[in-house]
Scaffold this motif. Sequence first.
Motif, PDB file in Angstrom:
ATOM      1  N   VAL A  12       0.610  15.929   4.288  1.00  0.00           N
ATOM      2  CA  VAL A  12       1.909  16.864   5.057  1.00  0.00           C
ATOM      3  C   VAL A  12       1.302  18.255   3.859  1.00  0.00           C
ATOM      4  O   VAL A  12       1.273  19.124   3.303  1.00  0.00           O
ATOM      5  CB  VAL A  12       3.077  16.507   4.001  1.00  0.00           C
ATOM      6  CG1 VAL A  12       4.334  17.076   3.834  1.00  0.00           C
ATOM      7  CG2 VAL A  12       4.043  15.353   5.365  1.00  0.00           C
ATOM      8  N   THR A  13       0.688  17.848   2.127  1.00  0.00           N
ATOM      9  CA  THR A  13       0.519  18.175   1.025  1.00  0.00           C
ATOM     10  C   THR A  13      -0.700  19.078   1.675  1.00  0.00           C
ATOM     11  O   THR A  13      -0.861  20.776   1.969  1.00  0.00           O
ATOM     12  CB  THR A  13       0.925  17.594  -0.568  1.00  0.00           C
ATOM     13  OG1 THR A  13       1.380  17.258  -0.443  1.00  0.00           O
ATOM     14  CG2 THR A  13      -0.132  18.711  -1.270  1.00  0.00           C
ATOM     15  N   LEU A  14      -1.584  18.422   2.225  1.00  0.00           N
ATOM     16  CA  LEU A  14      -2.965  19.076   2.975  1.00  0.00           C
ATOM     17  C   LEU A  14      -2.494  19.632   3.396  1.00  0.00           C
ATOM     18  O   LEU A  14      -3.721  20.935   3.839  1.00  0.00           O
ATOM     19  CB  LEU A  14      -4.039  17.817   3.108  1.00  0.00           C
ATOM     20  CG  LEU A  14      -5.394  17.885   3.304  1.00  0.00           C
ATOM     21  CD1 LEU A  14      -5.514  18.966   2.229  1.00  0.00           C
ATOM     22  CD2 LEU A  14      -6.218  17.037   4.211  1.00  0.00           C
ATOM     23  N   VAL A  15      -2.502  19.970   5.088  1.00  0.00           N
ATOM     24  CA  VAL A  15      -1.882  20.348   5.777  1.00  0.00           C
ATOM     25  C   VAL A  15      -1.253  21.614   5.219  1.00  0.00           C
ATOM     26  O   VAL A  15      -1.474  23.222   5.655  1.00  0.00           O
ATOM     27  CB  VAL A  15      -0.852  19.783   6.784  1.00  0.00           C
ATOM     28  CG1 VAL A  15      -0.531  20.828   8.169  1.00  0.00           C
ATOM     29  CG2 VAL A  15      -1.712  18.666   7.714  1.00  0.00           C
ATOM     30  N   MET A  26       0.918  -0.749  -0.054  1.00  0.00           N
ATOM     31  CA  MET A  26       0.036  -0.335  -0.141  1.00  0.00           C
ATOM     32  C   MET A  26       1.121   1.446  -0.111  1.00  0.00           C
ATOM     33  O   MET A  26       1.864   1.298   0.398  1.00  0.00           O
ATOM     34  CB  MET A  26      -0.873   0.012   1.388  1.00  0.00           C
ATOM     35  CG  MET A  26      -2.088  -0.981   1.496  1.00  0.00           C
ATOM     36  SD  MET A  26      -3.327  -0.928   0.211  1.00  0.00           S
ATOM     37  CE  MET A  26      -4.154   0.100   0.820  1.00  0.00           C
ATOM     38  N   PRO A  27       0.733   2.105  -1.276  1.00  0.00           N
ATOM     39  CA  PRO A  27       1.220   3.039  -0.886  1.00  0.00           C
ATOM     40  C   PRO A  27       1.136   4.113   0.344  1.00  0.00           C
ATOM     41  O   PRO A  27       0.428   4.164   1.206  1.00  0.00           O
ATOM     42  CB  PRO A  27       1.335   4.087  -2.134  1.00  0.00           C
ATOM     43  CG  PRO A  27      -0.389   3.651  -1.922  1.00  0.00           C
ATOM     44  CD  PRO A  27      -0.325   1.850  -2.145  1.00  0.00           C
ATOM     45  N   SER A  28       2.388   5.019   0.683  1.00  0.00           N
ATOM     46  CA  SER A  28       2.627   5.889   1.786  1.00  0.00           C
ATOM     47  C   SER A  28       1.348   7.032   2.045  1.00  0.00           C
ATOM     48  O   SER A  28       0.976   7.658   0.889  1.00  0.00           O
ATOM     49  CB  SER A  28       3.651   6.026   2.858  1.00  0.00           C
ATOM     50  OG  SER A  28       3.674   7.394   3.095  1.00  0.00           O
ATOM     51  N   ARG A  29       0.511   7.373   3.009  1.00  0.00           N
ATOM     52  CA  ARG A  29      -0.488   8.292   3.002  1.00  0.00           C
ATOM     53  C   ARG A  29       0.544   9.775   3.599  1.00  0.00           C
ATOM     54  O   ARG A  29      -0.039  10.558   3.354  1.00  0.00           O
ATOM     55  CB  ARG A  29      -1.246   8.498   3.533  1.00  0.00           C
ATOM     56  CG  ARG A  29      -2.002   7.065   3.164  1.00  0.00           C
ATOM     57  CD  ARG A  29      -4.052   6.812   4.109  1.00  0.00           C
ATOM     58  NE  ARG A  29      -3.952   8.082   4.598  1.00  0.00           N
ATOM     59  CZ  ARG A  29      -5.137   8.265   5.198  1.00  0.00           C
ATOM     60  NH1 ARG A  29      -6.272   7.076   5.529  1.00  0.00           N
ATOM     61  NH2 ARG A  29      -5.659   9.373   4.925  1.00  0.00           N
ATOM     62  N   VAL A  30       1.768   9.436   3.832  1.00  0.00           N
ATOM     63  CA  VAL A  30       1.978  10.449   4.433  1.00  0.00           C
ATOM     64  C   VAL A  30       2.592  11.847   3.571  1.00  0.00           C
ATOM     65  O   VAL A  30       2.341  13.183   4.014  1.00  0.00           O
ATOM     66  CB  VAL A  30       3.694  10.041   5.728  1.00  0.00           C
ATOM     67  CG1 VAL A  30       4.040  11.438   5.819  1.00  0.00           C
ATOM     68  CG2 VAL A  30       3.300   9.101   6.156  1.00  0.00           C
ATOM     69  N   PRO A  31       2.599  11.488   2.252  1.00  0.00           N
ATOM     70  CA  PRO A  31       2.931  12.751   1.603  1.00  0.00           C
ATOM     71  C   PRO A  31       1.639  13.502   1.591  1.00  0.00           C
ATOM     72  O   PRO A  31       1.311  14.817   1.048  1.00  0.00           O
ATOM     73  CB  PRO A  31       3.708  12.452   0.370  1.00  0.00           C
ATOM     74  CG  PRO A  31       4.429  10.625   0.369  1.00  0.00           C
ATOM     75  CD  PRO A  31       3.163  10.683   0.957  1.00  0.00           C
TER      76      PRO A  31
END
Length: 57
Positions: free
Chosen positions: A30-33, A22-27
């Motif tokens: 971070v972009t949304l924030v 599963m791809p990471s949701r972190v990027p």
Amino acid sequence: MAPGDTPPDSGQTSGLSHPQPMPSRVPSIVTLVAVTVLTLLVLAFVVAQIIGWSNIF
């Protein structure tokens, strides 16, 4: 290959491949924030300009 000829069979694979990670949701988080913070800063600057609290421009 002439028009009307039957094309050769394509290669086929059978069986299952390894499960894809599963791809990471972190990027995306971070972009949304970052976009939210930037939007709030711009909005605060515009409101300060309208009210007259800021004499930058």
